[in-house]
Design a protein around this motif. Structure first.
Motif, PDB file in Angstrom:
ATOM      1  N   GLU A 101       0.958  -1.268   0.078  1.00 35.97           N
ATOM      2  CA  GLU A 101      -0.076   0.001   0.066  1.00 35.97           C
ATOM      3  C   GLU A 101       0.712   1.124   0.247  1.00 35.97           C
ATOM      4  O   GLU A 101       0.285   2.462   0.411  1.00 35.97           O
ATOM      5  CB  GLU A 101      -0.884  -0.144   1.110  1.00 35.97           C
ATOM      6  N   ILE A 102       2.075   1.442  -0.324  1.00 35.63           N
ATOM      7  CA  ILE A 102       3.019   2.246  -0.261  1.00 35.63           C
ATOM      8  C   ILE A 102       2.475   3.177  -1.358  1.00 35.63           C
ATOM      9  O   ILE A 102       2.475   2.736  -2.647  1.00 35.63           O
ATOM     10  CB  ILE A 102       4.444   1.946  -0.494  1.00 35.63           C
ATOM     11  N   THR A 103       2.445   4.443  -1.173  1.00 34.65           N
ATOM     12  CA  THR A 103       1.790   5.650  -2.293  1.00 34.65           C
ATOM     13  C   THR A 103       3.061   5.990  -3.132  1.00 34.65           C
ATOM     14  O   THR A 103       4.418   5.794  -2.582  1.00 34.65           O
ATOM     15  CB  THR A 103       1.349   6.600  -1.700  1.00 34.65           C
ATOM     16  N   ASP A 104       3.075   6.457  -4.223  1.00 31.65           N
ATOM     17  CA  ASP A 104       3.859   7.046  -5.082  1.00 31.65           C
ATOM     18  C   ASP A 104       4.683   8.026  -4.404  1.00 31.65           C
ATOM     19  O   ASP A 104       5.897   8.319  -5.167  1.00 31.65           O
ATOM     20  CB  ASP A 104       3.369   7.544  -6.319  1.00 31.65           C
ATOM     21  N   VAL A 114       8.025 -10.548   2.552  1.00 29.10           N
ATOM     22  CA  VAL A 114       6.454 -10.682   2.952  1.00 29.10           C
ATOM     23  C   VAL A 114       6.315 -12.042   3.428  1.00 29.10           C
ATOM     24  O   VAL A 114       6.548 -13.109   2.359  1.00 29.10           O
ATOM     25  CB  VAL A 114       5.759 -10.138   1.860  1.00 29.10           C
ATOM     26  N   ARG A 115       5.580 -12.334   4.393  1.00 32.62           N
ATOM     27  CA  ARG A 115       5.347 -13.526   4.721  1.00 32.62           C
ATOM     28  C   ARG A 115       3.890 -13.937   5.439  1.00 32.62           C
ATOM     29  O   ARG A 115       3.742 -12.846   6.292  1.00 32.62           O
ATOM     30  CB  ARG A 115       6.356 -14.070   5.770  1.00 32.62           C
ATOM     31  N   SER A 135       2.858 -17.398  -6.163  1.00 35.93           N
ATOM     32  CA  SER A 135       4.146 -17.157  -6.637  1.00 35.93           C
ATOM     33  C   SER A 135       5.015 -16.783  -5.249  1.00 35.93           C
ATOM     34  O   SER A 135       4.556 -16.100  -4.431  1.00 35.93           O
ATOM     35  CB  SER A 135       4.228 -15.793  -7.675  1.00 35.93           C
ATOM     36  N   ASP A 136       6.256 -17.368  -5.314  1.00 35.88           N
ATOM     37  CA  ASP A 136       7.274 -17.033  -4.123  1.00 35.88           C
ATOM     38  C   ASP A 136       8.082 -16.224  -4.304  1.00 35.88           C
ATOM     39  O   ASP A 136       9.035 -15.741  -3.586  1.00 35.88           O
ATOM     40  CB  ASP A 136       8.055 -18.378  -3.700  1.00 35.88           C
ATOM     41  N   SER A 137       8.118 -15.316  -5.481  1.00 36.06           N
ATOM     42  CA  SER A 137       9.249 -14.340  -6.063  1.00 36.06           C
ATOM     43  C   SER A 137       9.173 -13.089  -5.175  1.00 36.06           C
ATOM     44  O   SER A 137      10.018 -12.598  -4.797  1.00 36.06           O
ATOM     45  CB  SER A 137       8.965 -13.888  -7.358  1.00 36.06           C
ATOM     46  N   ALA A 138       7.739 -12.818  -4.538  1.00 34.16           N
ATOM     47  CA  ALA A 138       7.786 -11.603  -3.569  1.00 34.16           C
ATOM     48  C   ALA A 138       8.542 -11.788  -2.501  1.00 34.16           C
ATOM     49  O   ALA A 138       9.269 -10.506  -1.841  1.00 34.16           O
ATOM     50  CB  ALA A 138       6.391 -11.214  -3.485  1.00 34.16           C
ATOM     51  N   GLN A 139       8.917 -12.876  -2.055  1.00 40.40           N
ATOM     52  CA  GLN A 139       9.456 -13.148  -0.621  1.00 40.40           C
ATOM     53  C   GLN A 139      11.131 -13.026  -0.863  1.00 40.40           C
ATOM     54  O   GLN A 139      11.843 -12.483   0.042  1.00 40.40           O
ATOM     55  CB  GLN A 139       9.218 -14.334  -0.345  1.00 40.40           C
ATOM     56  N   GLY A 142      11.024  -9.032  -3.139  1.00 37.88           N
ATOM     57  CA  GLY A 142      10.527  -7.820  -2.427  1.00 37.88           C
ATOM     58  C   GLY A 142       9.121  -7.626  -3.262  1.00 37.88           C
ATOM     59  O   GLY A 142       8.985  -8.355  -4.212  1.00 37.88           O
ATOM     60  N   LEU A 143       8.296  -6.746  -2.503  1.00 38.38           N
ATOM     61  CA  LEU A 143       7.082  -6.527  -2.987  1.00 38.38           C
ATOM     62  C   LEU A 143       7.000  -5.124  -3.632  1.00 38.38           C
ATOM     63  O   LEU A 143       6.816  -4.042  -3.026  1.00 38.38           O
ATOM     64  CB  LEU A 143       5.962  -6.662  -1.945  1.00 38.38           C
ATOM     65  N   ALA A 144       6.573  -4.920  -4.864  1.00 35.30           N
ATOM     66  CA  ALA A 144       6.799  -3.465  -5.438  1.00 35.30           C
ATOM     67  C   ALA A 144       5.626  -2.742  -5.189  1.00 35.30           C
ATOM     68  O   ALA A 144       4.479  -3.564  -4.787  1.00 35.30           O
ATOM     69  CB  ALA A 144       7.089  -3.817  -7.292  1.00 35.30           C
ATOM     70  N   THR A 145       5.540  -1.645  -5.476  1.00 33.04           N
ATOM     71  CA  THR A 145       4.256  -0.764  -5.133  1.00 33.04           C
ATOM     72  C   THR A 145       3.009  -1.167  -5.937  1.00 33.04           C
ATOM     73  O   THR A 145       3.184  -1.336  -7.282  1.00 33.04           O
ATOM     74  CB  THR A 145       4.615   0.775  -5.376  1.00 33.04           C
ATOM     75  N   GLY A 146       1.977  -1.548  -5.160  1.00 31.19           N
ATOM     76  CA  GLY A 146       0.649  -1.840  -5.933  1.00 31.19           C
ATOM     77  C   GLY A 146       0.729  -3.538  -6.348  1.00 31.19           C
ATOM     78  O   GLY A 146      -0.351  -4.033  -6.746  1.00 31.19           O
ATOM     79  N   ASP A 147       1.638  -4.021  -6.000  1.00 28.27           N
ATOM     80  CA  ASP A 147       1.832  -5.738  -6.095  1.00 28.27           C
ATOM     81  C   ASP A 147       1.171  -6.397  -5.033  1.00 28.27           C
ATOM     82  O   ASP A 147       0.997  -5.704  -3.632  1.00 28.27           O
ATOM     83  CB  ASP A 147       3.195  -6.189  -6.495  1.00 28.27           C
ATOM     84  N   SER A 148       0.998  -7.495  -5.216  1.00 28.64           N
ATOM     85  CA  SER A 148       0.233  -8.397  -3.961  1.00 28.64           C
ATOM     86  C   SER A 148       0.808  -9.834  -3.938  1.00 28.64           C
ATOM     87  O   SER A 148       1.370 -10.184  -4.880  1.00 28.64           O
ATOM     88  CB  SER A 148      -1.278  -8.679  -3.948  1.00 28.64           C
ATOM     89  N   LEU A 149       1.159 -10.382  -2.843  1.00 26.92           N
ATOM     90  CA  LEU A 149       1.614 -11.693  -2.697  1.00 26.92           C
ATOM     91  C   LEU A 149       0.341 -12.709  -2.283  1.00 26.92           C
ATOM     92  O   LEU A 149      -0.400 -12.237  -1.134  1.00 26.92           O
ATOM     93  CB  LEU A 149       2.263 -11.973  -1.475  1.00 26.92           C
TER      94      LEU A 149
END
Length: 345
Positions: A101-104, A114-115, A135-139, A142-149
């Motif tokens: 939820e990080i804004t621009d 992220v776990r 997908s385990d790539s976010a762990q 990292g989790l880019a802005t607007g992405d979800s795990l």
């Protein structure tokens, strides 16, 4: 003069999390019923509320079961009421989504590691849940802005009552300095609880009646020796206490040694395809029956049976297993506890 109370860490304003959690239940579509409008002297067609108008609809008796069915897709919000009807014997499945939820404007923040961990609290136990990762790539990256795990959780419901899905999310929030180096990092975590009630879909009532025993020759007792084999008739009433129709695919009695069982139901016919499995609408009742007989020359469980008859005057016959399907093919399975015969007087 009284001193002012010292400020504690709990009084400090809480900083919002950089990661949010959404829980969506996975379910099949259902049939939505639509009724036409009554005929009136207006310019509005009486078939206006129908998604797919049909010539089979009854314009005079709109409260009769002449509906225009249409498929309805269900989406669930994180609130417990959105889970809908949850039945014992079915598999509860939902998607857990951790969102960045990080804004621009906060370009100096980075979310990594992220776990998601989940457990199910039932009326009798607490069980850790295995999560199926999308997908385990976010762990790792990292989790880019607007992405979800996203993770998928499945749990077979085996008992009635309140259930609580407890989900914990942890992540590392790092601030990037002006020189593109990590200035600081901290691990943050939060936990959310989602409560729902598991209710029965099929209500089972049973009755076991003892039949006259079957006498067979026993050579070990001489030419006139006889062995008395116990026999019972087990009846069960299955009532659909759910909201929708179900198809009973199979009813099976798993006998306890030294007994064997024989079905006296629709599946006992040589050509099951002509009869087909029964369909139970809400509040319909299905009667099933089994013949339970003691097997000849079977010693497994014989000592326990004789002990139960002497001590309690009853015999343990076995467990009843029921399999069904919902209107959209949802699987359901239920196994009763040990069924006992009536106590001998």
């Amino acid at each position: 003069m009284a001193r002012p109370r010292a400020a504690s860490g709990a009084d400090a304003p809480k900083e919002p999390h950089a990661v949010s959690l959404k829980v969506l239940r996975l379910s099949r579509p259902s049939l939505a019923h639509q009724s036409p409008l009554p005929i009136a002297n207006t310019k509005i067609s009486n078939k206006a509320p129908l998604s797919f108008p049909s010539t089979d609809s009854d314009d005079q008796f709109i409260l009769t079961p002449n509906y225009d069915p249409a498929l309805t897709l269900h989406t669930s919000s994180p609130s417990p009421p959105a889970f809908g009807s949850v039945y014992v014997g079915e598999t509860f499945a939902c998607t857990l989504s951790a969102n960045n939820e990080i804004t621009d404007d906060e370009i100096d923040k980075v979310v990594t590691s992220v776990r998601i961990v989940a457990e199910m609290q039932t009326p009798s136990s607490v069980a850790s849940l295995d999560l199926e990762p999308a997908s385990d790539s976010a762990q790792v990256e990292g989790l880019a802005t607007g992405d979800s795990l996203q993770k998928i959780v499945r749990y077979d419901l085996k008992e009635e009552g309140n259930h609580i899905l407890a989900v914990s999310v942890s992540y590392t929030e790092t601030r990037i300095g002006q020189d593109a180096q990590a200035a600081s990092g901290r691990v943050r975590t939060f936990r959310k609880l989602y409560q729902f009630v598991a209710q029965p879909c099929l209500s089972v009532r049973t009755k076991a009646s003892e039949l006259p025993p079957l006498e067979v020759d026993n050579k070990s007792l001489g030419p006139y020796g006889k062995t008395r084999l116990l026999r019972f008739a087990l009846e069960a009433q299955l009532e659909n206490v759910g909201d929708g129709a179900v198809v009973v695919k199979q009813t099976r009695l798993n006998p306890k040694p030294p007994f064997k069982s024989m079905s006296l139901n629709w599946d006992a016919s040589s050509d099951v395809s002509e009869i087909g499995p029964p369909t139970l609408n809400p509040r319909d009742v299905l009667q099933v029956a089994f013949l339970v007989e003691q097997e000849e020359n079977r010693h497994e469980g014989l000592e326990a049976l004789q002990k139960d008859l002497r001590k309690e005057g009853r015999a343990t016959l076995g467990q009843l297993s029921i399999e069904w399907r919902g209107a959209m093919g949802d699987k359901g399975f239920l196994t009763t506890g040990n069924l006992m015969s009536r106590k001998r007087t």
